[in-house]
Write a protein that holds these residues in place. Structure first.
Motif, PDB file in Angstrom:
ATOM      1  N   ALA A 173      -1.606  16.762  20.865  1.00 38.00           N
ATOM      2  CA  ALA A 173      -1.027  16.699  19.527  1.00 38.00           C
ATOM      3  C   ALA A 173      -0.282  15.392  19.269  1.00 38.00           C
ATOM      4  O   ALA A 173      -0.434  14.781  18.207  1.00 38.00           O
ATOM      5  CB  ALA A 173      -0.091  17.891  19.323  1.00 38.00           C
ATOM      6  N   LYS A 174       0.506  14.937  20.228  1.00 38.30           N
ATOM      7  CA  LYS A 174       1.309  13.725  20.006  1.00 38.30           C
ATOM      8  C   LYS A 174       0.431  12.494  19.858  1.00 38.30           C
ATOM      9  O   LYS A 174       0.683  11.636  19.006  1.00 38.30           O
ATOM     10  CB  LYS A 174       2.309  13.552  21.150  1.00 38.30           C
ATOM     11  N   GLU A 177      -1.198  12.533  16.462  1.00 42.22           N
ATOM     12  CA  GLU A 177      -0.224  12.112  15.442  1.00 42.22           C
ATOM     13  C   GLU A 177      -0.112  10.592  15.399  1.00 42.22           C
ATOM     14  O   GLU A 177      -0.136   9.975  14.316  1.00 42.22           O
ATOM     15  CB  GLU A 177       1.146  12.708  15.758  1.00 42.22           C
ATOM     16  N   GLU A 202      -1.121  24.085  20.696  1.00 39.78           N
ATOM     17  CA  GLU A 202      -0.424  23.151  19.808  1.00 39.78           C
ATOM     18  C   GLU A 202      -1.355  22.242  19.042  1.00 39.78           C
ATOM     19  O   GLU A 202      -1.179  22.023  17.835  1.00 39.78           O
ATOM     20  CB  GLU A 202       0.562  22.297  20.623  1.00 39.78           C
ATOM     21  N   THR A 203      -2.359  21.706  19.715  1.00 47.23           N
ATOM     22  CA  THR A 203      -3.173  20.642  19.126  1.00 47.23           C
ATOM     23  C   THR A 203      -3.938  21.103  17.896  1.00 47.23           C
ATOM     24  O   THR A 203      -4.094  20.345  16.925  1.00 47.23           O
ATOM     25  CB  THR A 203      -4.143  20.082  20.183  1.00 47.23           C
ATOM     26  N   HIS A 205      -3.064  23.218  15.619  1.00 46.16           N
ATOM     27  CA  HIS A 205      -2.179  23.256  14.460  1.00 46.16           C
ATOM     28  C   HIS A 205      -1.919  21.846  13.919  1.00 46.16           C
ATOM     29  O   HIS A 205      -1.872  21.629  12.701  1.00 46.16           O
ATOM     30  CB  HIS A 205      -0.860  23.924  14.847  1.00 46.16           C
ATOM     31  N   THR A 206      -1.774  20.886  14.831  1.00 43.33           N
ATOM     32  CA  THR A 206      -1.564  19.497  14.405  1.00 43.33           C
ATOM     33  C   THR A 206      -2.796  18.958  13.696  1.00 43.33           C
ATOM     34  O   THR A 206      -2.694  18.295  12.654  1.00 43.33           O
ATOM     35  CB  THR A 206      -1.214  18.615  15.615  1.00 43.33           C
ATOM     36  N   ARG A 209      -2.955  20.354  10.207  1.00 37.90           N
ATOM     37  CA  ARG A 209      -1.943  19.780   9.326  1.00 37.90           C
ATOM     38  C   ARG A 209      -2.354  18.389   8.852  1.00 37.90           C
ATOM     39  O   ARG A 209      -2.060  17.988   7.720  1.00 37.90           O
ATOM     40  CB  ARG A 209      -0.602  19.724  10.065  1.00 37.90           C
ATOM     41  N   LEU A 210      -3.057  17.652   9.727  1.00 33.19           N
ATOM     42  CA  LEU A 210      -3.485  16.295   9.394  1.00 33.19           C
ATOM     43  C   LEU A 210      -4.834  16.248   8.680  1.00 33.19           C
ATOM     44  O   LEU A 210      -5.266  15.184   8.240  1.00 33.19           O
ATOM     45  CB  LEU A 210      -3.558  15.449  10.670  1.00 33.19           C
TER      46      LEU A 210
END
Length: 344
Positions: A173-174, A177, A202-203, A205-206, A209-210
């Protein structure tokens, strides 16, 4: 609970072309074709049959064709170029770069520096015999190079018209981003199936969102979820599942077989194949999910593609989740060397 729409089985014709999905500015069929196995790693495939599979995929609306510069040491890209000749505008060619693979095995390292991005693009364009790559993806993160450098070079290629969109594979995810802050990332390719669900922590959801589409590779667990692998002894000497994937060691495979058996039982109750049920489960995770199962069989290709028409209700999905809990899987999805290049 039976499905609303019955997908086809082997030997039948597929009734409709696939619905469309979006990857950035690209429109693709809801399911793609992973082309690695047409060249190596899973046993021999006759070259003429491989071309037939790719062309049949286009007939069905399976337009996203996924390859990489190291598959067959370039031979897979050449195969795709040959197969889409005369039909280039029907295909959405996705190829990957970054793996350093001077000999046998899965590779010795990763390069994501700007020079390698540009060199890889030009080499892939030549092998594919095309003037643009539709989706160009970094296979694994180069931890020695800031992802901003890699994405900056990809954005330049997109601006120059050499690629239409770009993606990243097996990043967390980071990193996603950071990359997206430089230029919009169209796709995240990662392993995702009923027995590989790390992206869900987690990934995923990221990515949503993107607005990044998710392209799951190995959605059938490299044949395991389809019931195609019952014994490690049946894997050929050149089959990389024997040496690169701990889940296929004799002990782990034996411990995992109940998962495949439960999925097969659920599929039989619904009159479909285990492969179709596993793929339909992924399709029900959202319209931004485009799985890319591989096959060297035209019949299996049609069978897999028709999973997009399989309707699953809440009871079906709950039964699948209960039968294949992620915590029951024995063995990691890659060996220790390969896991060093993966983020979750």
């Amino acid at each position: 609970m039976p499905p609303v729409n019955q997908p086809v089985k082997s030997g039948e014709s597929t009734p409709v072309r696939l619905p469309g999905r979006r990857i950035g500015s690209l429109t693709v069929g809801a399911q793609g074709l992973g082309c690695l196995g047409l060249s190596e790693f899973y046993g021999p495939v006759d070259p003429d049959t491989a071309v037939t599979v790719v062309r049949r995929a286009l007939d069905l609306g399976v337009t996203l064709l996924d390859t990489a510069d190291v598959y067959g040491h370039g031979a897979n890209e050449e195969l795709i170029g040959k197969a889409v000749a005369g039909r280039r505008d029907e295909a959405v060619i996705s190829t990957k770069f970054g793996v350093v693979r001077p000999g046998p095995g899965v590779g010795t390292g990763i390069r994501g520096d700007a020079a390698h991005v540009r060199e890889s693009c030009e080499a892939s364009l030549r092998r594919l015999g095309t003037d643009r790559i539709d989706l160009f993806t970094l296979t694994r993160l180069d931890r020695t190079v800031p992802v901003e450098e890699t994405v900056g070079a990809l954005a330049e290629l997109r601006k120059a018209g050499k690629i239409r969109e770009f993606g990243l594979s097996e990043v967390g995810a980071k990193t996603l981003e950071r990359a997206h802050a430089v230029a919009p990332v169209a796709a995240l390719q990662t392993e995702w199936s009923l027995w590989s669900r790390g992206i869900e922590r987690e990934t995923l959801h990221t990515a949503r969102r993107l607005g990044v589409a998710v392209v799951p590779y190995a959605p059938l667990g490299r044949g395991f979820l389809a019931g195609a692998v019952r014994s490690a002894d049946r894997l050929g000497e050149g089959d990389f599942r024997r040496f690169g994937l701990p889940r296929f060691t004799p002990d782990n495979l034996a411990a995992n077989l109940p998962l495949a058996d439960r999925l097969a039982a659920l599929a039989a109750e619904r009159g479909v194949t285990a492969a179709q049920l596993a793929l339909a489960w992924l399709h029900h995770r959202g319209p931004d999910v485009i799985p890319i199962p591989g096959t060297g069989s035209p019949a299996h290709l049609a069978e897999n593609a028709s999973a997009t028409a399989l309707a699953l209700g809440p009871a079906d999905l709950a039964a699948i989740e209960a039968a294949l809990p992620a915590g029951e899987v024995h063995g990691t999805r890659w060996n220790e060397q390969s896991l060093a290049y993966i983020e979750e």
